[in-house]
Write a protein that holds these residues in place. Structure first.
Motif, PDB file in Angstrom:
ATOM      1  N   ASN A 423       1.280  -1.361  -0.130  1.00 25.81           N
ATOM      2  CA  ASN A 423       0.346   0.051   0.380  1.00 25.81           C
ATOM      3  C   ASN A 423       0.701   1.193   0.069  1.00 25.81           C
ATOM      4  OD1 ASN A 423      -2.288  -1.524   0.457  1.00 25.81           O
ATOM      5  ND2 ASN A 423      -2.693  -0.708   1.696  1.00 25.81           N
ATOM      6  N   LEU A 424       1.764   0.661   0.546  1.00 19.87           N
ATOM      7  CA  LEU A 424       2.815   2.013   0.631  1.00 19.87           C
ATOM      8  C   LEU A 424       3.452   2.448  -0.446  1.00 19.87           C
ATOM      9  CD1 LEU A 424       3.865   2.062   4.445  1.00 19.87           C
ATOM     10  CD2 LEU A 424       2.032   3.376   3.922  1.00 19.87           C
ATOM     11  N   LEU A 425       3.890   1.578  -0.443  1.00 18.35           N
ATOM     12  CA  LEU A 425       4.700   1.699  -2.608  1.00 18.35           C
ATOM     13  C   LEU A 425       3.815   2.234  -3.605  1.00 18.35           C
ATOM     14  CD1 LEU A 425       6.766  -1.634  -2.087  1.00 18.35           C
ATOM     15  CD2 LEU A 425       7.037   1.038  -2.304  1.00 18.35           C
ATOM     16  N   GLU A 426       2.420   1.297  -3.516  1.00 20.23           N
ATOM     17  CA  GLU A 426       1.325   2.398  -4.457  1.00 20.23           C
ATOM     18  C   GLU A 426       0.987   3.453  -4.691  1.00 20.23           C
ATOM     19  OE1 GLU A 426      -1.735  -0.012  -4.248  1.00 20.23           O
ATOM     20  OE2 GLU A 426      -0.890  -1.947  -5.273  1.00 20.23           O
ATOM     21  N   ASP A 477      -5.366  16.027  -5.103  1.00 23.15           N
ATOM     22  CA  ASP A 477      -5.150  15.405  -6.020  1.00 23.15           C
ATOM     23  C   ASP A 477      -5.774  13.757  -6.572  1.00 23.15           C
ATOM     24  OD1 ASP A 477      -3.104  14.363  -4.626  1.00 23.15           O
ATOM     25  OD2 ASP A 477      -1.700  14.626  -6.762  1.00 23.15           O
ATOM     26  N   GLY A 478      -6.241  13.380  -4.801  1.00 25.39           N
ATOM     27  CA  GLY A 478      -6.465  11.653  -4.635  1.00 25.39           C
ATOM     28  C   GLY A 478      -7.818  11.327  -5.796  1.00 25.39           C
ATOM     29  N   GLU A 479      -8.534  12.437  -6.807  1.00 20.67           N
ATOM     30  CA  GLU A 479      -9.987  11.955  -7.610  1.00 20.67           C
ATOM     31  C   GLU A 479      -9.178  11.808  -9.041  1.00 20.67           C
ATOM     32  OE1 GLU A 479     -12.461  11.924  -7.685  1.00 20.67           O
ATOM     33  OE2 GLU A 479     -12.303  11.946  -5.155  1.00 20.67           O
ATOM     34  N   ARG A 480      -7.491  12.348  -9.426  1.00 16.41           N
ATOM     35  CA  ARG A 480      -7.073  12.371  -9.991  1.00 16.41           C
ATOM     36  C   ARG A 480      -6.161  10.680 -10.167  1.00 16.41           C
ATOM     37  NH1 ARG A 480      -1.813  12.653 -11.367  1.00 16.41           N
ATOM     38  NH2 ARG A 480      -0.993  14.302  -9.731  1.00 16.41           N
ATOM     39  N   THR A 481      -5.718  10.630  -8.657  1.00 14.93           N
ATOM     40  CA  THR A 481      -4.588   9.518  -8.812  1.00 14.93           C
ATOM     41  C   THR A 481      -5.474   8.047  -8.664  1.00 14.93           C
ATOM     42  OG1 THR A 481      -4.623   9.915  -6.474  1.00 14.93           O
ATOM     43  CG2 THR A 481      -2.784  10.470  -8.059  1.00 14.93           C
ATOM     44  N   GLY A 482      -7.163   8.197  -8.503  1.00 15.62           N
ATOM     45  CA  GLY A 482      -7.927   7.013  -8.003  1.00 15.62           C
ATOM     46  C   GLY A 482      -7.487   6.450  -6.329  1.00 15.62           C
ATOM     47  N   GLY A 483      -7.475   5.508  -6.232  1.00 18.44           N
ATOM     48  CA  GLY A 483      -7.676   4.683  -4.965  1.00 18.44           C
ATOM     49  C   GLY A 483      -8.871   4.747  -4.318  1.00 18.44           C
ATOM     50  N   THR A 484      -9.208   4.213  -3.276  1.00 19.97           N
ATOM     51  CA  THR A 484     -10.675   3.954  -2.837  1.00 19.97           C
ATOM     52  C   THR A 484     -10.583   4.591  -1.233  1.00 19.97           C
ATOM     53  OG1 THR A 484      -9.702   1.836  -1.297  1.00 19.97           O
ATOM     54  CG2 THR A 484     -10.301   1.700  -2.993  1.00 19.97           C
ATOM     55  N   GLY A 485      -9.496   4.862  -1.100  1.00 15.37           N
ATOM     56  CA  GLY A 485      -9.131   5.915   0.251  1.00 15.37           C
ATOM     57  C   GLY A 485      -9.028   5.070   1.510  1.00 15.37           C
ATOM     58  N   LEU A 486      -8.963   3.325   1.313  1.00 14.81           N
ATOM     59  CA  LEU A 486      -8.889   2.938   2.273  1.00 14.81           C
ATOM     60  C   LEU A 486      -7.514   2.565   2.514  1.00 14.81           C
ATOM     61  CD1 LEU A 486     -12.498   0.208   1.747  1.00 14.81           C
ATOM     62  CD2 LEU A 486     -11.791   2.937   3.189  1.00 14.81           C
ATOM     63  N   GLY A 487      -6.107   2.280   1.786  1.00 12.93           N
ATOM     64  CA  GLY A 487      -5.054   1.977   2.085  1.00 12.93           C
ATOM     65  C   GLY A 487      -4.344   2.091   3.037  1.00 12.93           C
ATOM     66  N   LEU A 488      -4.613   3.286   4.138  1.00 11.73           N
ATOM     67  CA  LEU A 488      -3.725   4.427   4.873  1.00 11.73           C
ATOM     68  C   LEU A 488      -3.896   3.448   6.663  1.00 11.73           C
ATOM     69  CD1 LEU A 488      -1.928   6.935   3.873  1.00 11.73           C
ATOM     70  CD2 LEU A 488      -0.959   5.144   3.816  1.00 11.73           C
ATOM     71  N   THR A 489      -5.354   3.684   5.858  1.00  6.68           N
ATOM     72  CA  THR A 489      -6.779   3.321   7.105  1.00  6.68           C
ATOM     73  C   THR A 489      -6.135   1.504   7.322  1.00  6.68           C
ATOM     74  OG1 THR A 489      -8.141   4.539   6.755  1.00  6.68           O
ATOM     75  CG2 THR A 489      -8.995   2.423   8.300  1.00  6.68           C
ATOM     76  N   ILE A 490      -5.922   0.913   6.697  1.00  4.78           N
ATOM     77  CA  ILE A 490      -5.689  -0.973   6.620  1.00  4.78           C
ATOM     78  C   ILE A 490      -4.243  -0.612   7.368  1.00  4.78           C
ATOM     79  CG2 ILE A 490      -5.518  -3.281   5.345  1.00  4.78           C
ATOM     80  CD1 ILE A 490      -7.768  -1.842   3.363  1.00  4.78           C
TER      81      ILE A 490
END
Length: 527
Positions: A423-426, A477-490
């Motif tokens: 998750n951190l590398l992504e 810029d999260g909308e531009r990069t995509g993702g779920t917004g859950l990675g760092l929570t996990i």
């Protein structure tokens, strides 16, 4: 009714209006036979002493000896035996020491006046002595009750749980009044249930449970010693708070073998009132906490629905559009266009798969189903495995790997910790320019493994360094990069499950460093 089976008829007394304050059953006052024996013995002892010293004691001295005996009896025994001692003392003085001897006749009227004065003095002395002793005893009892009530109140302030408060109240009532007791609290459905670890047998006894329910519903005493269901083994006292009836407080009087004295009843009544207020406070706190949890759950559910709806709709729209194009115009499209559409379908499906995986991981974490299986793991192997799995995303970037020459063996769940690194590398790839280098650095410091993943991206504002670990939170810029917004929570949940921490900080020269710390020595979670 002749043909009916065996049945039981219970008649309860009703009132037009329930009394606002229940009254205690009135115990029958009784004197032990031993008290009267002691009173008679004191008179006999005074008579014997006067007989032995008859040659040296005048009548006034003999009167004082008898009054001394009355005083001693009154200082130890109740009022009736003390009065008996005073009357017997006058009779003994007349019979043995006033002529004519061995008769109750009085030859000299002056002696009669002396007997009246002696009897009056004896009665007054005995009465006031008994009253003084009773007042001293009542003061001692009030002092003990106040001390016990203070101790219970202080402990109830410390305790916050309903069960703990009930256990505290039962313990203090048992110690102060010497009676077994229990508490039955009413649930949301109105059913009475034991609280505080006592009284489980009551809910299994129909007669006892019927009396408890009657007390709870009517707010009046019932059970042993009352006019309502007196055949039960317990006395049931209503527990009433400011908001209504909470339940009942039961006293096992049959097991005690005697009724409550008036002082004991006042003590129990005070303790029950204090317990009702404490339980009402604890129930209010508990219900407020439950309401807060429900509000938070509803808020989280709304956030989850909003985030999932957005994240699912976007790739599904892409998949649906590409599939429609292929179905309608697939035969006329060139190979490059078809490959581009198929690649888009693949990427969107991969995004959905990642979203579902993150949601499942989050569900496991929040439900407490996340279990860490620790084993000694060389950290360089975990790092290399994560780099290999993330190789397609790292293509075209320089990855700097700085690990100590001496192999660090850390107690980890290798699968979960590798997920943290992935998750951190992504994230480092998403939030840094194409081709920018990524640093993976590990070291031992203060008894912990410190592992850092650093990039050269735009960085994170100071005010967002903590917020990025919240669910569904994304950077600008999260909308531009995509993702779920859950990675760092996990990642944070996995780090905490290892007894460690994770934090973000600004990197010197620009960019962000994500730092994970886990203990080098295995320890229990929460230790």
């Amino acid at each position: 009714m002749r043909e009916a089976g065996p049945f039981e008829l219970t008649v309860t007394a009703g009132e037009a209006e329930p009394s606002p304050m229940p009254r205690a059953p009135r115990p029958a006052r009784s004197h032990e036979p031993l008290h009267f024996v002691v009173a008679v013995a004191a008179v006999l002892a005074s008579t014997g002493l006067c007989w032995i010293l008859g040659d040296v004691l005048a009548m006034a001295d003999q009167v004082m000896v008898y009054l001394l005996g009355v005083l001693l009896v009154a200082s130890r025994l109740p009022r009736v035996p003390s009065v008996l001692a005073a009357v017997l003392s006058v009779a003994a003085l007349d019979f043995f020491f006033v002529p004519p001897f061995f008769t109750f006749a009085v030859a000299d009227l002056r002696h009669g006046l002396s007997f009246v004065v002696m009897l009056s003095v004896g009665l007054i002395v005995s009465t006031y002595t008994v009253r003084l002793r009773e007042q001293a005893l009542a003061a001692q009892q009030r002092e003990r009750r106040t001390a016990a009530l203070y101790a219970m109140s202080r402990q109830m302030v410390i305790e916050t749980g309903v069960g703990a408060i009930a256990s505290t109240a039962l313990q203090h009532v048992r110690e102060t009044v010497a009676v077994e007791c229990f508490i039955l609290l009413a649930g949301r459905s109105g059913q009475l249930a034991p609280c505080g670890g006592e009284g489980t047998w009551v809910v299994k006894d129909e007669r006892e449970l019927a009396a408890a329910r009657w007390t709870h519903e009517n707010g009046r005493l019932s059970g042993m010693g009352t006019d309502t269901l007196p055949g039960t083994a317990c006395l049931y006292i209503p527990m009433v708070g400011t908001g209504g009836h909470l339940g009942v407080f039961g006293l096992e009087l049959r097991k005690r073998g005697r009724e409550l004295s008036s002082f004991d009843w006042q003590t129990v009544e005070t303790f029950v009132a204090q317990t009702a207020l404490a339980l009402e406070r604890a129930l209010l706190v508990e219900r407020t906490a439950n309401a807060q949890v429900q509000m938070e759950a509803e808020k989280a559910r709304s956030e989850l629905l909003s985030a999932v709806t957005h994240d699912v709709r976007t790739p599904l729209t892409g998949i649906l559009g590409a599939a429609d194009t292929l179905l309608e115009h697939g035969a006329t499209l060139d190979e490059a266009t078809r490959l581009r559409l198929l690649r888009g379908i693949h990427d969107d499906a991969e995004h959905l798969t990642r979203l579902v995986g993150d949601l499942l991981d989050l569900t496991r974490i929040e439900s407490g189903a996340l279990r860490v299986q620790k084993s000694p793991c060389p950290i360089d192997e975990v790092v290399d495995s994560a780099l290999d799995r993330c190789a397609p995303r790292l293509a075209g970037r320089e990855v700097v790997r700085e690990l100590p020459a001496e192999v660090l063996v850390v107690p980890l769940d290798a699968v979960l910790f590798e997920q943290v690194l992935l998750n951190l590398l992504e994230n480092a790839c998403k939030y840094s320019p194409e081709g920018a280098p990524i640093l993976v650095r590990g070291r031992a410091a203060d008894g912990a493994l410190v592992l850092e993943v650093c990039d050269r991206g735009r960085g994170i504002p100071d005010g967002e360094l903590e917020r990025i670990f919240e669910r569904f939170y994304r950077a600008e810029d999260g909308e531009r990069t995509g993702g779920t917004g859950l990675g760092l929570t996990i990642c944070r949940a996995i780090a905490r499950a290892h007894g460690g921490t994770i934090r973000a900080r600004q990197r010197d020269g620009g960019g962000t460093c994500m730092e994970v710390r886990v203990p080098l020595v295995a320890k229990e979670r929460g230790a």
